[in-house]
Design a protein around this motif. Sequence first.
Motif, short mmCIF file in Angstrom:
data_model
loop_
_atom_site.label_atom_id
_atom_site.label_comp_id
_atom_site.label_asym_id
_atom_site.label_seq_id
_atom_site.Cartn_x
_atom_site.Cartn_y
_atom_site.Cartn_z
N LEU A 28 1.04 -1.16 0.01
CA LEU A 28 -0.02 -0.08 -0.06
C LEU A 28 0.84 1.25 -0.12
CD1 LEU A 28 -2.67 1.39 0.25
CD2 LEU A 28 -2.33 1.04 2.45
N CYS A 29 1.87 1.33 0.93
CA CYS A 29 2.72 2.50 0.89
C CYS A 29 3.59 2.58 -0.33
CB CYS A 29 3.58 2.38 2.12
SG CYS A 29 2.86 2.68 3.58
N TYR A 30 4.09 1.50 -1.08
CA TYR A 30 4.80 1.73 -2.18
C TYR A 30 4.07 2.07 -3.29
CZ TYR A 30 7.94 -0.30 -5.65
OH TYR A 30 9.05 -0.29 -6.69
N ASP A 31 2.64 1.68 -3.41
CA ASP A 31 1.85 2.31 -4.49
C ASP A 31 1.13 3.37 -4.28
OD1 ASP A 31 2.27 -0.14 -5.81
OD2 ASP A 31 0.61 -1.33 -5.30
N ALA A 32 0.81 3.94 -3.07
CA ALA A 32 -0.23 5.07 -2.68
C ALA A 32 0.32 5.91 -1.87
CB ALA A 32 -1.44 4.39 -2.28
N HIS A 33 1.64 5.76 -1.38
CA HIS A 33 2.15 6.60 -0.32
C HIS A 33 3.16 7.51 -0.87
CE1 HIS A 33 3.69 8.72 3.17
NE2 HIS A 33 2.54 8.21 3.80
N PRO A 34 2.92 9.08 -1.42
CA PRO A 34 3.85 9.55 -2.15
C PRO A 34 5.16 9.63 -1.67
CG PRO A 34 1.78 10.78 -2.20
CD PRO A 34 1.71 9.56 -0.96
N TYR A 35 5.35 9.99 -0.27
CA TYR A 35 6.80 9.83 0.45
C TYR A 35 7.37 8.59 0.35
CZ TYR A 35 10.36 10.61 3.63
OH TYR A 35 11.59 10.29 4.51
N TYR A 36 6.76 7.51 0.90
CA TYR A 36 7.29 6.45 1.08
C TYR A 36 7.51 5.60 -0.24
CZ TYR A 36 7.61 6.67 6.16
OH TYR A 36 7.98 7.39 7.45
N GLY A 37 6.64 5.78 -1.42
CA GLY A 37 6.70 5.29 -2.45
C GLY A 37 8.05 5.76 -3.12
N LEU A 39 10.71 7.14 -1.55
CA LEU A 39 11.96 6.47 -0.72
C LEU A 39 12.26 5.11 -1.14
CD1 LEU A 39 13.66 7.23 1.64
CD2 LEU A 39 12.10 6.36 3.14
N PHE A 40 11.09 4.32 -1.08
CA PHE A 40 11.27 2.82 -1.37
C PHE A 40 12.02 2.68 -2.70
CE2 PHE A 40 7.60 1.36 1.08
CZ PHE A 40 8.20 1.71 2.36
N ARG A 41 11.56 3.59 -3.79
CA ARG A 41 12.13 3.39 -5.23
C ARG A 41 13.63 4.12 -5.04
NH1 ARG A 41 6.96 3.97 -5.56
NH2 ARG A 41 5.80 2.67 -7.10
N LYS A 42 13.80 5.12 -4.19
CA LYS A 42 15.18 5.74 -4.31
C LYS A 42 16.24 4.84 -3.59
CE LYS A 42 17.49 9.50 -1.77
NZ LYS A 42 17.14 10.54 -0.69
N LEU A 43 15.81 3.99 -2.40
CA LEU A 43 16.34 3.05 -2.03
C LEU A 43 16.49 1.58 -2.67
CD1 LEU A 43 15.31 3.59 1.71
CD2 LEU A 43 17.60 4.59 0.67
N ARG A 44 15.70 1.59 -3.70
CA ARG A 44 15.64 0.42 -4.25
C ARG A 44 15.14 -0.76 -3.76
NH1 ARG A 44 19.81 0.66 -9.05
NH2 ARG A 44 20.46 2.82 -8.92
N LEU A 45 14.07 -0.51 -2.86
CA LEU A 45 13.44 -1.41 -2.10
C LEU A 45 12.22 -1.82 -2.61
CD1 LEU A 45 13.81 -0.02 1.51
CD2 LEU A 45 15.00 -2.29 0.65
N PHE A 50 10.26 -6.78 2.24
CA PHE A 50 9.60 -6.68 3.64
C PHE A 50 8.71 -8.06 3.50
CE2 PHE A 50 10.38 -2.42 1.95
CZ PHE A 50 11.18 -1.93 3.08
N GLU A 51 9.32 -8.99 4.57
CA GLU A 51 8.44 -10.20 4.93
C GLU A 51 8.19 -10.20 6.41
OE1 GLU A 51 10.74 -13.69 3.55
OE2 GLU A 51 10.79 -12.91 1.43
N THR A 52 8.88 -9.57 7.10
CA THR A 52 8.27 -9.72 8.50
C THR A 52 8.58 -8.10 9.14
OG1 THR A 52 10.89 -9.97 9.54
CG2 THR A 52 9.43 -11.94 8.77
N VAL A 53 8.20 -8.16 10.32
CA VAL A 53 8.39 -6.57 11.11
C VAL A 53 9.63 -6.30 11.09
CG1 VAL A 53 7.81 -5.54 13.26
CG2 VAL A 53 6.03 -7.00 12.19
N SER A 54 10.58 -7.23 11.48
CA SER A 54 11.71 -6.78 11.46
C SER A 54 12.37 -6.28 10.27
CB SER A 54 12.99 -8.19 11.73
OG SER A 54 12.40 -8.58 12.85
N ASP A 55 12.12 -6.43 9.05
CA ASP A 55 12.40 -5.58 8.05
C ASP A 55 12.18 -4.38 7.89
OD1 ASP A 55 13.42 -8.14 6.67
OD2 ASP A 55 11.52 -8.60 5.87
N LEU A 56 11.25 -3.73 8.72
CA LEU A 56 10.80 -2.31 8.70
C LEU A 56 12.22 -1.48 9.03
CD1 LEU A 56 7.58 -2.45 10.65
CD2 LEU A 56 7.99 -2.00 8.05
N ARG A 57 13.25 -2.30 9.64
CA ARG A 57 14.57 -1.60 9.89
C ARG A 57 15.19 -1.04 8.85
NH1 ARG A 57 15.68 -6.40 13.61
NH2 ARG A 57 14.86 -5.43 15.71
#
Length: 87
Positions: A28-37, A39-45, A50-57
């Motif tokens: 949802l954040c990747y597709d619909a959140h301007p900032y995090y979408g 950021l994820f693309r900038k970081l190549r994520l 992200f499979e577990t809560v630990s991956d939020l790191r």
Amino acid sequence: MSKIHSREQNISALRMQQNQYISKMIRLCYDAHPYYGHLFRKLRLTPDDFETVSDLRKIPPLSKAEYVSDPEAFKLKLDNMSGLTLE
């Protein structure tokens, strides 16, 4: 059953439930959140990273200055998100 054992079971059950939803929330954040979408693309994520809560790191902390500089970027854009469900 001891209180410690019960507490550990509760924590484990909660973590399992959180892990079930993490990939959907990241998608949802990747597709619909301007900032995090962005950021994820900038970081190549991708959501697959992200499979577990630990991956939020993998997501760097957000500063107040980043938010204040563009608060509109923190609103979900759900215009093209038909069929959105967390189930």
